[in-house]
Design a protein around this motif. Structure first.
Motif, PDB file in Angstrom:
ATOM      1  N   ALA A   1       0.829  -1.200   0.000  1.00  0.00           N
ATOM      2  CA  ALA A   1       0.000   0.000   0.000  1.00  0.00           C
ATOM      3  C   ALA A   1       0.864   1.251   0.000  1.00  0.00           C
ATOM      4  CB  ALA A   1      -0.927   0.001   1.209  1.00  0.00           C
TER       5      ALA A   1
ATOM      6  N   ASN B   1       3.481   1.441  -1.585  1.00  0.00           N
ATOM      7  CA  ASN B   1       4.096   1.460  -2.913  1.00  0.00           C
ATOM      8  C   ASN B   1       5.580   1.079  -2.900  1.00  0.00           C
ATOM      9  OD1 ASN B   1       3.573   1.632  -5.600  1.00  0.00           O
ATOM     10  ND2 ASN B   1       3.308   3.840  -5.661  1.00  0.00           N
ATOM     11  N   LEU B   2       6.025   0.383  -1.882  1.00  0.00           N
ATOM     12  CA  LEU B   2       7.400  -0.113  -1.906  1.00  0.00           C
ATOM     13  C   LEU B   2       7.503  -1.171  -3.009  1.00  0.00           C
ATOM     14  CD1 LEU B   2       8.257  -0.595   1.893  1.00  0.00           C
ATOM     15  CD2 LEU B   2       9.048   1.209   0.387  1.00  0.00           C
TER      16      LEU B   2
ATOM     17  N   HIS C   1      12.207  -3.943  -2.268  1.00  0.00           N
ATOM     18  CA  HIS C   1      12.310  -3.237  -0.992  1.00  0.00           C
ATOM     19  C   HIS C   1      11.350  -3.785   0.058  1.00  0.00           C
ATOM     20  CE1 HIS C   1      14.569   0.153  -3.046  1.00  0.00           C
ATOM     21  NE2 HIS C   1      15.344  -0.305  -2.091  1.00  0.00           N
TER      22      HIS C   1
ATOM     23  N   ASN D   1      -6.898   0.406  -4.103  1.00  0.00           N
ATOM     24  CA  ASN D   1      -5.435   0.454  -4.230  1.00  0.00           C
ATOM     25  C   ASN D   1      -4.859  -0.895  -4.661  1.00  0.00           C
ATOM     26  OD1 ASN D   1      -5.528  -1.037  -1.915  1.00  0.00           O
ATOM     27  ND2 ASN D   1      -4.162   0.266  -0.728  1.00  0.00           N
TER      28      ASN D   1
ATOM     29  N   LEU E   1      -4.948  -3.888  -3.607  1.00  0.00           N
ATOM     30  CA  LEU E   1      -4.566  -5.001  -2.741  1.00  0.00           C
ATOM     31  C   LEU E   1      -5.408  -6.210  -3.143  1.00  0.00           C
ATOM     32  CD1 LEU E   1      -4.048  -3.472   0.816  1.00  0.00           C
ATOM     33  CD2 LEU E   1      -2.336  -4.271  -0.804  1.00  0.00           C
TER      34      LEU E   1
ATOM     35  N   ARG F   1       2.296  -3.517 -13.852  1.00  0.00           N
ATOM     36  CA  ARG F   1       3.037  -3.006 -12.700  1.00  0.00           C
ATOM     37  C   ARG F   1       3.069  -1.468 -12.694  1.00  0.00           C
ATOM     38  NH1 ARG F   1       8.883  -5.316 -10.951  1.00  0.00           N
ATOM     39  NH2 ARG F   1       7.561  -7.068 -10.395  1.00  0.00           N
TER      40      ARG F   1
ATOM     41  N   ARG G   1      -0.226  -0.111 -11.496  1.00  0.00           N
ATOM     42  CA  ARG G   1      -0.379  -0.310 -10.059  1.00  0.00           C
ATOM     43  C   ARG G   1       0.409   0.747  -9.288  1.00  0.00           C
ATOM     44  NH1 ARG G   1       1.304  -5.557  -9.635  1.00  0.00           N
ATOM     45  NH2 ARG G   1      -0.767  -6.269 -10.232  1.00  0.00           N
ATOM     46  N   LYS G   2       1.635   0.985  -9.757  1.00  0.00           N
ATOM     47  CA  LYS G   2       2.498   1.970  -9.095  1.00  0.00           C
ATOM     48  C   LYS G   2       1.888   3.370  -9.165  1.00  0.00           C
ATOM     49  CE  LYS G   2       7.099   2.829  -8.901  1.00  0.00           C
ATOM     50  NZ  LYS G   2       8.473   2.934  -9.348  1.00  0.00           N
TER      51      LYS G   2
ATOM     52  N   ARG H   1      -1.183   3.581  -6.838  1.00  0.00           N
ATOM     53  CA  ARG H   1      -0.878   3.599  -5.405  1.00  0.00           C
ATOM     54  C   ARG H   1      -0.172   4.879  -5.004  1.00  0.00           C
ATOM     55  NH1 ARG H   1       0.985  -2.730  -4.819  1.00  0.00           N
ATOM     56  NH2 ARG H   1      -1.120  -3.585  -4.643  1.00  0.00           N
ATOM     57  N   GLN H   2       0.532   5.487  -5.959  1.00  0.00           N
ATOM     58  CA  GLN H   2       1.218   6.751  -5.699  1.00  0.00           C
ATOM     59  C   GLN H   2       0.235   7.809  -5.184  1.00  0.00           C
ATOM     60  OE1 GLN H   2       4.694   6.927  -7.456  1.00  0.00           O
ATOM     61  NE2 GLN H   2       4.986   8.218  -5.666  1.00  0.00           N
TER      62      GLN H   2
ATOM     63  N   MET I   1      -3.109   4.388   2.661  1.00  0.00           N
ATOM     64  CA  MET I   1      -4.041   3.436   3.275  1.00  0.00           C
ATOM     65  C   MET I   1      -3.725   3.221   4.743  1.00  0.00           C
ATOM     66  SD  MET I   1      -5.832   0.180   1.943  1.00  0.00           S
ATOM     67  CE  MET I   1      -6.777  -0.955   2.902  1.00  0.00           C
TER      68      MET I   1
ATOM     69  N   PRO J   1       9.445   4.756   3.690  1.00  0.00           N
ATOM     70  CA  PRO J   1       8.709   4.817   2.425  1.00  0.00           C
ATOM     71  C   PRO J   1       9.010   6.094   1.625  1.00  0.00           C
ATOM     72  CG  PRO J   1       7.247   4.227   4.232  1.00  0.00           C
ATOM     73  CD  PRO J   1       8.538   4.650   4.848  1.00  0.00           C
TER      74      PRO J   1
ATOM     75  N   ARG K   1      12.367   5.458  -0.084  1.00  0.00           N
ATOM     76  CA  ARG K   1      12.338   4.410  -1.102  1.00  0.00           C
ATOM     77  C   ARG K   1      11.420   4.748  -2.274  1.00  0.00           C
ATOM     78  NH1 ARG K   1      16.567   2.819   0.892  1.00  0.00           N
ATOM     79  NH2 ARG K   1      16.712   0.979   2.231  1.00  0.00           N
ATOM     80  N   VAL K   2      10.284   5.367  -1.964  1.00  0.00           N
ATOM     81  CA  VAL K   2       9.273   5.570  -3.004  1.00  0.00           C
ATOM     82  C   VAL K   2       9.423   6.932  -3.673  1.00  0.00           C
ATOM     83  CG1 VAL K   2       6.789   5.670  -3.473  1.00  0.00           C
ATOM     84  CG2 VAL K   2       7.684   4.009  -1.830  1.00  0.00           C
TER      85      VAL K   2
ATOM     86  N   LEU L   1       3.617  10.389   2.204  1.00  0.00           N
ATOM     87  CA  LEU L   1       3.832  10.170   0.767  1.00  0.00           C
ATOM     88  C   LEU L   1       2.933  11.077  -0.079  1.00  0.00           C
ATOM     89  CD1 LEU L   1       4.144   6.267   0.771  1.00  0.00           C
ATOM     90  CD2 LEU L   1       5.964   7.954   0.714  1.00  0.00           C
TER      91      LEU L   1
END
Lengths: 214, 268
Positions: free
Chosen positions: A118, A120-121, A125, B70, B72, B95, B98-99, B102-103, B107, B127, B130-131, B179
């Motif tokens: 959720a 977005n990792l 990661h 999102n 899941l 993919r 999805r990215k 979710r961006q 949640m 996060p 990394r994101v 985020l």
């Protein structure tokens, strides 16, 4: 038993450590990719891994060692006793570590993966930052217990001529005919190696219970 | 009368007129788990800045609906729009889609799902780094700012296991907000908490709603639905049974199914 013989006995220690530690290292390293194949979405890959793990774990270690040393080792290409022992126990440790990792992965709460997704990792990661560190914590006590079992199994390497602790014990017994004191010493040395590992297992487990509530 | 009719044009959907562009738009969303149809032809619009509550009995598909937004859970059919992004579920989701989806979404889970091996600060920073590729300093500044907003500045260095449930959930909200999502999804955020701790979470959600955040909240807290959300959706058996202004749906449900549910909730 004279000090000379005792020193000779101790020359077996590095070999015992080499077989146990080497196999454990191989297992820890290759067990993880095997786990990933075991959990692959591709059915054939997954079943291959399941079968491989089952076969490796079903055959007794001594049979594996003989299989590798006497059949492959003498026929196709010669292999030293130590290498044969490392390959054999490495193989067994790989299958067992894959199962230990799998248990740890199941123990990590599913919500962790969902939260990482959720957020977005990336899959990498999610594994590296979130799942793996928690798996390691769950694994450590189980892996330490397994290491003790492996240490004892590794004595089988003496049967193909790896000059480890057990090998030297038998060798010295044959020379001196003092089985009780020699093999008694061997036994005590195994206990002295196992105890700290068991202690580490217990301490890490208690530490995990306290710091990480899973 | 006319106005009431225009508020609830069709009980099976909750959509805006086609010329208005909502932030979240679902069309004919379906979800099967094997033979079991969990979501049946859901069409729903959520406007920017709107707070939507989704209520209904357990097994009604409300959590699945939220998790479909999102991805899941991957919807079996239909389409989903968030901002400028459209995802059609006639093919497996890519993919990249999805990215991108979710961006835009944050949640919050019923069971918090903080990372237990990291401090509170690291939970919020990881996060971002990394994101979004934020530098450590920048991420920490954002994290500290958000911790202040949820009233937990002093918990930055603590581990989640040393925080109460209510605190953990507020940290989870901060982690999602870090985020910069356009929509926040809440899946029964207070169900695992006793009423007092639930209240501190609800008050954070209330101020978030005040700040103009778009929120979709699956909840059993009827008072929250009534007081904070602009609209309430009542779901049963995988369908939207009623949708409209929260007070109308909760106080004056029109269908027998909804009346039965709200009677049970009110303990009458």
């Amino acid at each position: 038993m004279t000090p000379d013989y005792f020193l000779l006995l101790l020359t077996g220690l590095p070999y015992t450590f080499a077989v146990t530690g080497g196999a454990l290292l191989i297992g820890a390293l290759f067990g993880f990719p095997l786990l990933l194949v075991r959990r692959s979405k591709v059915t054939i890959l997954r079943w291959t891994a399941v079968m491989l793990i089952a076969v490796i774990r079903s055959i007794p270690p001594i049979v594996w060692i003989f299989l590798i040393f006497f059949s492959i080792g003498t026929g196709v290409f010669p292999i030293s006793p130590l290498s044969a022992a490392l390959v054999g126990f490495g193989l067994i440790a790989t299958a067992n570590m894959a199962e230990i990792y799998r248990g740890a992965l199941i123990a990590v709460h599913h919500g962790q993966t969902e939260a990482a997704q959720a957020l977005n990792l990336s899959p990498f990661h999610t594994m590296w930052d979130v799942i793996l560190p928690q798996m390691v914590r769950v694994c450590l006590p189980v892996a330490a217990t397994y290491a003790i079992g492996l240490l004892k199994d590794a004595a089988i390497a003496s049967t193909i001529g790896v000059p480890d602790l057990t090998y030297q014990g038998r060798h010295i017994t044959q020379m001196t005919l003092q089985g009780l004191s020699v093999m008694g010493s061997v036994g005590i040395i195994y206990v002295l190696i196992s105890l700290p590992i068991a202690w580490i297992a217990r301490v890490t487990e208690a530490h995990i219970r306290k710091t990480v509530s899973l | 009368m006319d106005q009431a009719a225009s508020v609830r044009p069709d009980p099976s959907t909750a959509t805006l007129p086609e010329d208005v562009s909502p932030l979240v738009r679902m069309r004919h969303l379906c979800k099967w788990f094997g033979e079991h149809e969990v979501l049946r032809d859901i069409s729903l619009d959520v406007d920017s800045g709107e707070v939507l509550a989704i209520v209904g009995p357990s097994g009604s598909g409300k959590s699945t609906l939220l998790r479909c937004i999102n991805l899941l859970e991957e919807p079996s059919a239909g389409s989903l729009n968030v901002g400028e992004l459209t995802v059609e579920f006639d093919h497996p989701v890519k993919r990249r889609e999805r990215k991108a989806l979710r961006q835009q979404l944050g949640m919050v889970f019923q069971s918090f799902n903080l990372f237990p091996h990291m401090t509170v600060l690291e939970n919020i920073c990881l996060p971002q780094r990394r994101v979004l590729g934020r530098k450590r300093d920048e991420a920490e500044a954002v994290a500290k700012d958000l911790l202040e907003k949820v009233g937990l500045t002093d918990k930055a260095a603590a581990f989640p296991s040393n925080c109460s449930g209510g605190q953990q959930q507020r940290i989870a909200i901060a982690r999602a907000l870090a985020l910069d999502p356009r929509v926040m999804l809440f899946d029964e955020p207070t169900s695992a908490l006793d009423p007092e701790l639930g209240l501190e979470v609800l008050s954070v959600m209330f101020s978030l709603a005040q700040s103009g955040m778009t929120m979709i909240v699956v909840t059993h807290e009827m008072s929250f639905a009534e007081k904070v959300s602009d609209r309430t959706l009542f779901m049963a058996e995988g369908k939207i049974v009623e949708a409209g202004p929260s007070a109308d749906v909760i106080r004056r449900p029109q269908s027998e199914r909804a009346r039965r549910f709200f009677r049970a909730v009110n303990g009458l």
